[in-house]
Design an enzyme around this catalytic site. Structure first.
Site, PDB file in Angstrom:
ATOM      1  N   ARG A 183       0.892  -1.212  -0.172  1.00 36.58           N
ATOM      2  CA  ARG A 183       0.150  -0.008  -0.122  1.00 36.58           C
ATOM      3  C   ARG A 183       1.008   1.053   0.058  1.00 36.58           C
ATOM      4  O   ARG A 183       2.009   1.353   0.576  1.00 36.58           O
ATOM      5  CB  ARG A 183      -0.954  -0.137   1.469  1.00 36.58           C
ATOM      6  CG  ARG A 183      -1.770  -1.130   1.307  1.00 36.58           C
ATOM      7  CD  ARG A 183      -2.860  -1.148   2.406  1.00 36.58           C
ATOM      8  NE  ARG A 183      -3.617  -2.182   2.659  1.00 36.58           N
ATOM      9  CZ  ARG A 183      -3.524  -3.286   2.910  1.00 36.58           C
ATOM     10  NH1 ARG A 183      -2.454  -3.712   3.580  1.00 36.58           N
ATOM     11  NH2 ARG A 183      -4.555  -4.468   2.946  1.00 36.58           N
ATOM     12  N   HIS A 191      -3.839  -9.380   3.022  1.00 41.21           N
ATOM     13  CA  HIS A 191      -5.332  -9.576   3.143  1.00 41.21           C
ATOM     14  C   HIS A 191      -5.722 -10.217   4.166  1.00 41.21           C
ATOM     15  O   HIS A 191      -5.161 -11.319   4.448  1.00 41.21           O
ATOM     16  CB  HIS A 191      -5.971  -9.774   1.731  1.00 41.21           C
ATOM     17  CG  HIS A 191      -6.122  -8.906   0.543  1.00 41.21           C
ATOM     18  ND1 HIS A 191      -6.323  -8.918  -0.643  1.00 41.21           N
ATOM     19  CD2 HIS A 191      -5.661  -7.292   0.636  1.00 41.21           C
ATOM     20  CE1 HIS A 191      -6.166  -7.817  -1.443  1.00 41.21           C
ATOM     21  NE2 HIS A 191      -5.945  -6.959  -0.565  1.00 41.21           N
ATOM     22  N   HIS A 201      -3.040   2.535  -5.686  1.00 41.90           N
ATOM     23  CA  HIS A 201      -3.959   1.390  -5.165  1.00 41.90           C
ATOM     24  C   HIS A 201      -4.177   0.398  -6.081  1.00 41.90           C
ATOM     25  O   HIS A 201      -4.001  -0.993  -6.037  1.00 41.90           O
ATOM     26  CB  HIS A 201      -5.120   1.766  -4.454  1.00 41.90           C
ATOM     27  CG  HIS A 201      -5.594   0.562  -3.498  1.00 41.90           C
ATOM     28  ND1 HIS A 201      -5.313   0.115  -2.282  1.00 41.90           N
ATOM     29  CD2 HIS A 201      -6.413  -0.584  -3.780  1.00 41.90           C
ATOM     30  CE1 HIS A 201      -5.845  -0.784  -1.631  1.00 41.90           C
ATOM     31  NE2 HIS A 201      -6.302  -1.296  -2.684  1.00 41.90           N
ATOM     32  N   LYS A 250      -2.789  -1.948   7.757  1.00 48.31           N
ATOM     33  CA  LYS A 250      -4.232  -1.497   7.836  1.00 48.31           C
ATOM     34  C   LYS A 250      -4.929  -2.654   8.839  1.00 48.31           C
ATOM     35  O   LYS A 250      -5.867  -2.390   9.579  1.00 48.31           O
ATOM     36  CB  LYS A 250      -4.763  -1.745   6.499  1.00 48.31           C
ATOM     37  CG  LYS A 250      -6.171  -1.553   6.226  1.00 48.31           C
ATOM     38  CD  LYS A 250      -6.574  -1.536   5.036  1.00 48.31           C
ATOM     39  CE  LYS A 250      -8.154  -1.428   4.704  1.00 48.31           C
ATOM     40  NZ  LYS A 250      -8.602  -1.386   3.313  1.00 48.31           N
ATOM     41  N   TYR A 294      -6.913 -21.814  10.510  1.00 41.06           N
ATOM     42  CA  TYR A 294      -6.147 -22.933  10.231  1.00 41.06           C
ATOM     43  C   TYR A 294      -5.049 -22.658   9.198  1.00 41.06           C
ATOM     44  O   TYR A 294      -4.433 -23.514   8.634  1.00 41.06           O
ATOM     45  CB  TYR A 294      -6.886 -24.092   9.790  1.00 41.06           C
ATOM     46  CG  TYR A 294      -7.605 -24.812  10.772  1.00 41.06           C
ATOM     47  CD1 TYR A 294      -7.111 -26.017  11.663  1.00 41.06           C
ATOM     48  CD2 TYR A 294      -8.956 -24.525  11.187  1.00 41.06           C
ATOM     49  CE1 TYR A 294      -7.652 -26.489  12.702  1.00 41.06           C
ATOM     50  CE2 TYR A 294      -9.687 -25.090  12.295  1.00 41.06           C
ATOM     51  CZ  TYR A 294      -9.043 -26.163  13.027  1.00 41.06           C
ATOM     52  OH  TYR A 294      -9.863 -26.692  14.159  1.00 41.06           O
ATOM     53  N   ARG A 300      -1.957  -2.741  -6.992  1.00 42.42           N
ATOM     54  CA  ARG A 300      -2.103  -4.055  -6.133  1.00 42.42           C
ATOM     55  C   ARG A 300      -2.893  -5.076  -6.810  1.00 42.42           C
ATOM     56  O   ARG A 300      -2.880  -6.390  -6.753  1.00 42.42           O
ATOM     57  CB  ARG A 300      -2.682  -3.849  -4.754  1.00 42.42           C
ATOM     58  CG  ARG A 300      -1.551  -2.869  -3.842  1.00 42.42           C
ATOM     59  CD  ARG A 300      -2.103  -2.250  -2.615  1.00 42.42           C
ATOM     60  NE  ARG A 300      -2.788  -3.522  -1.690  1.00 42.42           N
ATOM     61  CZ  ARG A 300      -2.335  -4.150  -0.947  1.00 42.42           C
ATOM     62  NH1 ARG A 300      -1.226  -4.354  -0.762  1.00 42.42           N
ATOM     63  NH2 ARG A 300      -3.263  -4.947  -0.060  1.00 42.42           N
TER      64      ARG A 300
END
Length: 411
Positions: A248, A363, A337, A275, A373, A340
């Site tokens: 970012r 993310h 952005h 973030k 998991y 990305r």
């Protein structure tokens, strides 16, 4: 009766003494030289008491006599002057407390208190954006109102004013901030009801617009325009670094040399700057390392990697890189952005593990069970992927026989 000259000329003695006026008024002279007007009275009858009226010469003889008249009337009415003064002080304290509570419980005071409480949870840029949003859009309408007296129509008035400007996105950010402030007011006992919680569905629908990105087939032209563009070298390097790392722009702007390990070719971003508030590791390709080596020559290896063009002690401003894209002809055609999304598109098409791609983009896994998991960093695969990505970008701009010392934008 006492005269003004006698009061003025009275000198301290070894023992305190008094100069009597009449009807209970006298001037008390302490050994320190301090002079005070006092009133002697009996209340109840037969019980003598003394009431300090004030200090001389702040209170003149004439003024002291006027006070004595009022005190005599008070005593005649059966009111003890000492009790009356105590009651008045208590009333003053209560009034000041009420005024202070009103000042502390208005929306602006609570908003700033709430904002301070969030600073350890937000990145600096987020904290600044929220405060600016409140100051520009909420405080003009709600700032002086008590948080326990704010109603939904009051909140709506502020939101409609923003909508009338056509700033639907800002309206949504504003209601989020107002809701946070009023929720905090309820949590801290300053209010019992959050009117912003009832505002769901009140805003006009906003057409969803995805961030603009350069299409894969447009990348060769874009990279050539970027390299040849008349842009400050630090800004250009920051743009390249952002593209090469798929980070970012805010993470890049605040990046410091302390986060970089050139030997291991890793960039470790602390949680407070992310973030999602989780630490993040970025693998650095050979090309990215070459870019950093050049920045080291330009600015040294201490502090910010990409310092501000005009203010070296501050990071690049939020819009510096975006305006640089405008300058090379990509206004409304590209955003920082968007690179990305481009990285995700190209690496997915290239067959890389989608989970590794998502981890590279930092993310958060939306599925809670899957997230529990699925905590692998995928670092070995990401190292290969980021080097492939840099090689891919290099092949789009230069001949494929360039050496690994290549750095975007020739020095």
């Amino acid at each position: 009766m006492l005269t003004a000259i006698q009061a003025r000329n009275a000198k301290p003695k070894e023992k305190a003494y008094k100069l009597t006026d009449n009807k209970g008024l006298f001037l008390h002279i302490a050994t320190s030289g301090k002079k005070t007007w006092r009133y002697r009275y009996e209340l109840p009858p037969g019980k003598e008491s003394t009431f300090v009226i004030g200090e001389y010469p702040v209170l003149s003889l004439e003024a002291a006599r006027a006070e004595r008249v009022a005190l005599r009337e008070m005593v005649k009415a059966g009111v003890n002057p000492a009790d009356a003064r105590k009651q008045k002080r208590q009333e003053t304290i209560r009034a000041r407390k009420a005024e202070r509570q009103i000042a502390e419980n208005n929306f602006e005071a609570v908003a700033r208190e709430w904002h301070q409480q969030q600073l350890n949870r937000w990145a600096p840029a987020t904290a600044k954006a929220v405060l600016v949003c409140l100051e520009r859009n909420a405080l003009p309408f709600l700032g002086d109102k008590q948080v326990d007296q704010i109603t939904p129509p009051m909140v709506l008035e502020a939101l409609r004013a923003i909508e009338n400007r056509g700033a639907l996105g800002i309206a949504r950010k504003t209601i989020q901030a107002i809701n946070g402030v009023l929720r905090y007011a309820v949590q801290t006992g300053k209010a019992t009801y959050n009117p912003a919680a009832d505002m769901r569905g009140v805003l006009k629908a906003q057409k969803v617009q995805h961030r603009t990105m350069v299409l894969p087939e447009e990348m060769p032209g874009f990279l050539k325009a970027l390299t040849a563009g008349d842009i400050h070298l630090t800004t250009k390097s920051a743009i390249w670094f952002t593209i090469l790392t798929a980070a970012r722009s805010g993470e890049v702007r605040y990046a410091t040399w302390a986060e970089i390990d050139l030997e291991k070719r890793l960039w470790s971003i602390p949680a407070e700057r992310m973030k999602m508030k989780s630490p993040h590791i970025v693998s650095l390709s050979k090309q990215t390392v070459a870019l950093l080596e050049r920045m080291k020559i330009l600015h040294g290896d201490k502090g910010l990697i990409f310092p501000g063009v005009h203010y070296p002690n501050k990071p690049l401003s939020e819009n510096t890189m975006l305006y640089a894209l405008y300058r090379i002809g990509y206004h409304s055609k590209a955003t920082m952005h968007g690179f990305r999304a481009l990285f995700s598109t190209i690496t997915n098409e290239a067959g890389f593990n989608p989970d590794a791609i998502e981890r590279q983009l930092a993310h958060r896994e939306k599925n809670a069970v899957r997230a529990a998991y699925h905590r692998s960093e995928y670092l070995p695969e990401r190292i290969k992927m980021m080097q492939w990505w840099a090689d891919h970008l290099q092949s789009l701009e230069y001949d494929t026989d360039m050496t690994t010392k290549w750095a975007p934008g020739k020095p």
